[in-house]
Design an enzyme around this catalytic site. Sequence first.
Site, short mmCIF file in Angstrom:
data_model
loop_
_atom_site.label_atom_id
_atom_site.label_comp_id
_atom_site.label_asym_id
_atom_site.label_seq_id
_atom_site.Cartn_x
_atom_site.Cartn_y
_atom_site.Cartn_z
N ASN A 108 1.40 3.19 -2.68
CA ASN A 108 0.63 4.16 -3.48
C ASN A 108 -0.59 4.65 -2.70
O ASN A 108 -0.95 5.83 -2.78
CB ASN A 108 0.21 3.55 -4.81
CG ASN A 108 1.33 3.61 -5.83
OD1 ASN A 108 1.66 4.68 -6.32
ND2 ASN A 108 1.94 2.46 -6.11
N LEU A 159 -10.70 -7.97 -12.62
CA LEU A 159 -12.10 -7.60 -12.41
C LEU A 159 -12.92 -7.96 -13.65
O LEU A 159 -12.44 -7.84 -14.78
CB LEU A 159 -12.19 -6.10 -12.12
CG LEU A 159 -11.49 -5.68 -10.83
CD1 LEU A 159 -11.29 -4.17 -10.77
CD2 LEU A 159 -12.27 -6.17 -9.60
N ASP A 180 -4.59 -3.80 -18.00
CA ASP A 180 -3.54 -2.80 -18.26
C ASP A 180 -3.75 -2.06 -19.57
O ASP A 180 -2.80 -1.78 -20.32
CB ASP A 180 -2.14 -3.47 -18.22
CG ASP A 180 -1.84 -4.05 -16.85
OD1 ASP A 180 -2.37 -3.52 -15.85
OD2 ASP A 180 -1.08 -5.02 -16.76
N GLU A 190 5.69 6.84 -9.27
CA GLU A 190 4.29 6.42 -9.06
C GLU A 190 3.65 7.28 -7.97
O GLU A 190 2.51 7.71 -8.08
CB GLU A 190 4.22 4.95 -8.63
CG GLU A 190 4.61 3.96 -9.71
CD GLU A 190 4.42 2.53 -9.27
OE1 GLU A 190 3.43 2.23 -8.59
OE2 GLU A 190 5.28 1.69 -9.61
N HIS A 192 -0.03 1.40 -13.12
CA HIS A 192 0.75 0.28 -13.65
C HIS A 192 2.22 0.71 -13.73
O HIS A 192 2.52 1.81 -14.22
CB HIS A 192 0.24 -0.10 -15.05
CG HIS A 192 0.99 -1.25 -15.64
ND1 HIS A 192 0.84 -2.54 -15.18
CD2 HIS A 192 1.93 -1.30 -16.62
CE1 HIS A 192 1.64 -3.34 -15.87
NE2 HIS A 192 2.31 -2.61 -16.74
N GLY A 241 0.78 -1.23 0.00
CA GLY A 241 0.00 0.00 0.00
C GLY A 241 0.81 1.28 0.00
O GLY A 241 0.40 2.29 0.58
C1 GRF Z 1 2.93 -0.76 -7.72
O1 GRF Z 1 4.16 -0.93 -8.38
C2 GRF Z 1 1.83 -0.52 -8.71
O2 GRF Z 1 2.24 0.18 -9.85
C3 GRF Z 1 1.42 -1.92 -9.08
O3 GRF Z 1 1.52 -2.66 -7.90
C4 GRF Z 1 2.48 -2.05 -7.04
C5 GRF Z 1 1.80 -1.78 -5.74
O4 GRF Z 1 2.66 -1.27 -4.78
N1 GRF Z 1 0.08 -1.92 -9.65
P1 GRF Z 1 2.08 -0.60 -3.46
O5 GRF Z 1 1.21 -1.66 -2.79
O6 GRF Z 1 1.30 0.60 -3.86
O7 GRF Z 1 3.29 -0.27 -2.65
#
Ligand code: GRF
Length: 217
Positions: free
Chosen positions: A16, A96, A148, A177, A112, A14
């Site tokens: 992000n 999904l 994606d 990100e 992504h 988590g």
């Molecule tokens: C990230 O690299 C995101 O781009 C991908 O999964 C990873 C999740 O990382 N979809 P986090 O759980 O947000 O640290």
Amino acid sequence: MARKRVAILISGRGSNMTALIEAAKDPSYPADIALVFSNRPDAAGLARARAAGITTAIVDHTQFSGDREGFERILDETLLAAHIDIVCLAGFMRLLTPWFVGRWTNRMLNIHPALLPAFKGLDTHARARATGVKIHGATVHFVVPEMDSGPIVVQGAVPVRDDDTEETLAARVLAIEHRIYPLALRLVAENRVRVVDGRCMIHDAVAKPGSFIVPEI
Ligand code: GRF
């Protein structure tokens, strides 16, 4: 304008999610993180969400053996009960169904770790290195039934260095990100993103320097 109510769907650490929570602490940010949902009871991000005072919900997908829509109906009901406007997938490791995706058309974002349409799927950093691309990055896009894919809201690029390992490259991409997801959610929550013929048109994008993130070498 009222702040949009956002649910973040996670399956793991988590980071992000945390970037979005941090961004939403600013009172001028147009979105409020109203719910963090996980399909895995042991997702590390759940504790981080609770520590930030955010409501969490867990629906363990393994309890729905083979019944993908059964799982998604509960997910959908949970989102509706929380009056969610926008869904953000952040490391949510479930495919999904078209039914669920259709319920949230142009209201569900995913991040992504590659510059789509390059490197869909898993192991993006290893494949970027192996292919020899000089620019890599991350993409925030609206979710469509095909994995994606979907209209691109924001991309952030980073250089690939000759001495990069998969880990150093992943870390550089992860940092970008954490910058582009809050930016993309802001644009969507401010109703500045219009999808036309599968492309995102960003209202007022040129007038705001910094909306586009380019490599720093
Ligand atoms: C990230 O690299 C995101 O781009 C991908 O999964 C990873 C999740 O990382 N979809 P986090 O759980 O947000 O640290």
